[in-house]
Design a protein around this motif. Structure first.
Motif, PDB file in Angstrom:
ATOM      1  N   ILE A   1       0.854  -1.182   0.000  1.00 30.85           N
ATOM      2  CA  ILE A   1       0.000   0.000   0.000  1.00 30.85           C
ATOM      3  C   ILE A   1       0.889   1.230   0.000  1.00 30.85           C
ATOM      4  O   ILE A   1       2.103   1.140   0.213  1.00 30.85           O
ATOM      5  CB  ILE A   1      -0.949   0.030   1.218  1.00 30.85           C
ATOM      6  CG1 ILE A   1      -0.149   0.196   2.526  1.00 30.85           C
ATOM      7  CG2 ILE A   1      -1.826  -1.214   1.274  1.00 30.85           C
ATOM      8  CD1 ILE A   1      -1.026   0.422   3.739  1.00 30.85           C
ATOM      9  N   GLU A   2       0.293   2.375  -0.246  1.00 34.06           N
ATOM     10  CA  GLU A   2       1.074   3.618  -0.272  1.00 34.06           C
ATOM     11  C   GLU A   2       0.218   4.765   0.250  1.00 34.06           C
ATOM     12  O   GLU A   2      -1.021   4.685   0.282  1.00 34.06           O
ATOM     13  CB  GLU A   2       1.539   3.918  -1.697  1.00 34.06           C
ATOM     14  CG  GLU A   2       0.418   4.013  -2.698  1.00 34.06           C
ATOM     15  CD  GLU A   2       0.908   4.063  -4.131  1.00 34.06           C
ATOM     16  OE1 GLU A   2       0.079   4.354  -5.005  1.00 34.06           O
ATOM     17  OE2 GLU A   2       2.103   3.814  -4.377  1.00 34.06           O
ATOM     18  N   LYS A   3       0.888   5.825   0.686  1.00 35.59           N
ATOM     19  CA  LYS A   3       0.179   7.030   1.109  1.00 35.59           C
ATOM     20  C   LYS A   3      -0.236   7.816  -0.124  1.00 35.59           C
ATOM     21  O   LYS A   3       0.519   7.904  -1.090  1.00 35.59           O
ATOM     22  CB  LYS A   3       1.069   7.887   2.012  1.00 35.59           C
ATOM     23  CG  LYS A   3       1.369   7.250   3.356  1.00 35.59           C
ATOM     24  CD  LYS A   3       2.211   8.171   4.221  1.00 35.59           C
ATOM     25  CE  LYS A   3       2.475   7.540   5.586  1.00 35.59           C
ATOM     26  NZ  LYS A   3       3.295   8.425   6.454  1.00 35.59           N
ATOM     27  N   HIS A   4      -1.420   8.392  -0.058  1.00 38.59           N
ATOM     28  CA  HIS A   4      -1.892   9.169  -1.199  1.00 38.59           C
ATOM     29  C   HIS A   4      -1.027  10.414  -1.349  1.00 38.59           C
ATOM     30  O   HIS A   4      -0.771  11.122  -0.365  1.00 38.59           O
ATOM     31  CB  HIS A   4      -3.362   9.558  -0.995  1.00 38.59           C
ATOM     32  CG  HIS A   4      -3.994  10.119  -2.221  1.00 38.59           C
ATOM     33  ND1 HIS A   4      -4.103  11.465  -2.441  1.00 38.59           N
ATOM     34  CD2 HIS A   4      -4.519   9.503  -3.310  1.00 38.59           C
ATOM     35  CE1 HIS A   4      -4.692  11.676  -3.608  1.00 38.59           C
ATOM     36  NE2 HIS A   4      -4.959  10.493  -4.153  1.00 38.59           N
ATOM     37  N   PRO A   5      -0.525  10.714  -2.544  1.00 33.40           N
ATOM     38  CA  PRO A   5       0.432  11.816  -2.717  1.00 33.40           C
ATOM     39  C   PRO A   5      -0.084  13.184  -2.303  1.00 33.40           C
ATOM     40  O   PRO A   5       0.681  14.020  -1.836  1.00 33.40           O
ATOM     41  CB  PRO A   5       0.748  11.771  -4.226  1.00 33.40           C
ATOM     42  CG  PRO A   5      -0.343  10.965  -4.836  1.00 33.40           C
ATOM     43  CD  PRO A   5      -0.796  10.000  -3.796  1.00 33.40           C
ATOM     44  N   THR A   6      -1.371  13.434  -2.463  1.00 33.76           N
ATOM     45  CA  THR A   6      -1.920  14.748  -2.099  1.00 33.76           C
ATOM     46  C   THR A   6      -2.653  14.727  -0.769  1.00 33.76           C
ATOM     47  O   THR A   6      -3.064  15.773  -0.273  1.00 33.76           O
ATOM     48  CB  THR A   6      -2.884  15.247  -3.191  1.00 33.76           C
ATOM     49  OG1 THR A   6      -3.954  14.300  -3.332  1.00 33.76           O
ATOM     50  CG2 THR A   6      -2.160  15.414  -4.517  1.00 33.76           C
ATOM     51  N   SER A   7      -2.827  13.559  -0.190  1.00 37.26           N
ATOM     52  CA  SER A   7      -3.502  13.437   1.102  1.00 37.26           C
ATOM     53  C   SER A   7      -2.806  12.353   1.911  1.00 37.26           C
ATOM     54  O   SER A   7      -3.278  11.223   2.012  1.00 37.26           O
ATOM     55  CB  SER A   7      -4.988  13.093   0.897  1.00 37.26           C
ATOM     56  OG  SER A   7      -5.645  13.011   2.142  1.00 37.26           O
ATOM     57  N   PRO A   8      -1.633  12.670   2.501  1.00 33.24           N
ATOM     58  CA  PRO A   8      -0.771  11.666   3.117  1.00 33.24           C
ATOM     59  C   PRO A   8      -1.381  10.903   4.299  1.00 33.24           C
ATOM     60  O   PRO A   8      -0.825   9.910   4.743  1.00 33.24           O
ATOM     61  CB  PRO A   8       0.459  12.473   3.549  1.00 33.24           C
ATOM     62  CG  PRO A   8       0.004  13.882   3.588  1.00 33.24           C
ATOM     63  CD  PRO A   8      -1.052  14.022   2.546  1.00 33.24           C
ATOM     64  N   LEU A   9      -2.517  11.383   4.829  1.00 33.33           N
ATOM     65  CA  LEU A   9      -3.162  10.662   5.914  1.00 33.33           C
ATOM     66  C   LEU A   9      -4.046   9.533   5.396  1.00 33.33           C
ATOM     67  O   LEU A   9      -4.570   8.728   6.160  1.00 33.33           O
ATOM     68  CB  LEU A   9      -3.993  11.617   6.777  1.00 33.33           C
ATOM     69  CG  LEU A   9      -3.192  12.661   7.581  1.00 33.33           C
ATOM     70  CD1 LEU A   9      -4.138  13.551   8.371  1.00 33.33           C
ATOM     71  CD2 LEU A   9      -2.198  11.984   8.527  1.00 33.33           C
ATOM     72  N   ARG A  10      -4.218   9.492   4.078  1.00 32.42           N
ATOM     73  CA  ARG A  10      -5.037   8.446   3.478  1.00 32.42           C
ATOM     74  C   ARG A  10      -4.147   7.424   2.772  1.00 32.42           C
ATOM     75  O   ARG A  10      -3.084   7.762   2.266  1.00 32.42           O
ATOM     76  CB  ARG A  10      -6.036   9.048   2.481  1.00 32.42           C
ATOM     77  CG  ARG A  10      -7.094   9.906   3.156  1.00 32.42           C
ATOM     78  CD  ARG A  10      -8.138  10.409   2.182  1.00 32.42           C
ATOM     79  NE  ARG A  10      -9.153  11.176   2.878  1.00 32.42           N
ATOM     80  CZ  ARG A  10     -10.222  10.639   3.481  1.00 32.42           C
ATOM     81  NH1 ARG A  10     -10.411   9.336   3.409  1.00 32.42           N
ATOM     82  NH2 ARG A  10     -11.086  11.389   4.117  1.00 32.42           N
TER      83      ARG A  10
END
Length: 378
Positions: free
Chosen positions: A359-368
């Protein structure tokens, strides 16, 4: 260089050292770039077959700049010279795109698996069932004798020895296996070229009993960082592990703790009366006591029922989280609520899935978080 695919050549150009001052991509930098290529339906070889600048037109990264990538790709002559020199010494290179790449490295390390491996000897040994033997460089003569006999016993039982090819416990276990005509994997932290040519290993390589590999370029000098970094490769290439002697700090100690943290393989510990060693502490931390050497099958079966139940529960949670994140991008709290699981348990699994690259952190929303695009063969 003629027997290397264009894909392999591109990966080598991007990640290998050829000269002092080179700044190739690190493991994680390459994985990030390879992921972008895959998302755009491209592969590393496109950088050599097509106009590289056009391929990189939409790539934007402040650290892995287009100019840096183009500079690395322009090192064709340096690569050819280095490959010829290494080939003359019997050294080959395999990349994550090659079928000979060790299955366990990809499976257990994910995106943290080295993009390239340098080696010499029988590549088929890399996927055999083996036991990692770990211990101090400055071991006692009793421990060295015991380790040599253990290497012999593993060979006679049909198991490979996996060790670090360093002075002390590593070397004794490997030479014991070689002496009994067994198969052996040596994970080298420095001076691969020198070890390949050494008399103690040369015949075993020629007889297809030994493979030496390294994630570091063949001329690399010793560094504590590389020595510590290669420890994880010893564990992940094996199916079980044995610590002969550990201090309370240093490479053996840190490697054992890293294995505990990641749960790669069962860890057995040779009990001793040395109050200055870390062996008893490793047993208290969850290590299993090494018993007699009459039969070594227990190295792969001890505590198996408990281990299987734990793994099954973990795998089920992994699967549920991955299914959720394949559908939508969620925060830690949202995942825990949807699964009706304690947030601390979910957080631990999230951290593991991030480390493995699933999985990865969303680039524009790192909490997601979202499910990552996997890298088959890159």
């Amino acid at each position: 260089m003629n027997d290397l695919s264009l894909n392999a050549q591109a990966i080598i150009l991007l990640t290998a050292y050829f000269n002092k001052g080179d700044k190739p991509l690190t493991i994680m930098e390459y994985s990030k770039f390879a992921s972008w290529l895959l998302q755009n339906n491209m592969k590393p070889s496109d950088l050599l077959e097509l106009n590289a600048r056009e391929v990189l037109e939409n790539w934007d990264d402040t650290k892995i700049t287009q100019d840096r990538i183009l500079s690395l790709l322009s090192r064709g002559n340096a690569m050819a010279i280095s490959l010829q020199k290494w080939q003359n010494c019997g050294i080959w290179i395999i990349t994550r795109a090659d079928p000979e790449y060790p299955v366990r490295l990809k499976k257990r390390l994910g995106q943290k698996a080295p993009p390239i491996l340098y080696g010499a000897g029988n590549k088929k040994i890399l996927n055999t069932k083996g036991v990692a033997i770990i211990g101090s460089r400055d071991a006692s003569s009793d421990d060295l004798d015991f380790t040599f006999k253990l290497g012999e016993k593993l060979a006679q039982s049909g198991y490979s020895v996996v060790s670090g090819a360093a002075r002390g416990i590593d070397e004794s276990s490997m030479l014991g296996s070689i002496n009994a005509d067994g198969t052996t994997i040596g994970v080298v932290a420095d001076a691969l070229m020198q070890k390949v040519l050494s008399k103690k290993y040369r015949d075993a390589i020629r007889n297809n009993n030994l493979v030496l590999i390294s994630p570091y370029y063949p001329d690399a000098r010793f560094s504590a960082g590389n020595a510590m970094g290669r420890n994880k490769y010893i564990y992940v290439l094996a199916e079980s592990s044995i610590v002969i002697h550990s201090g309370l700090k240093g490479g053996t100690w840190e490697g054992a703790k890293e294995n505990f943290k990641n749960g790669w393989v069962s860890l057995f510990v040779k009990k001793n009366d040395d109050v200055n060693s870390g062996n008893q502490k490793l047993l208290e931390m969850g290590g299993l006591e090494l018993k007699d050497l009459d039969s070594l099958d227990y190295l792969f079966t001890t505590n198996q029922d408990v281990k299987t139940a734990t793994v099954s529960k973990k795998e089920a949670l992994d699967k549920r989280i991955l299914e959720l994140l394949s559908l939508e991008k969620l925060t830690l709290k949202e995942i825990a609520e949807k699964l009706e699981e304690a947030q601390n348990i979910v957080k631990k699994t999230i951290d593991e899935l991030l480390n493995s690259g699933d999985i990865e952190k969303h680039p524009t929303s790192p909490l997601r978080f979202s499910k990552a695009i996997k890298l088959p063969g890159l």
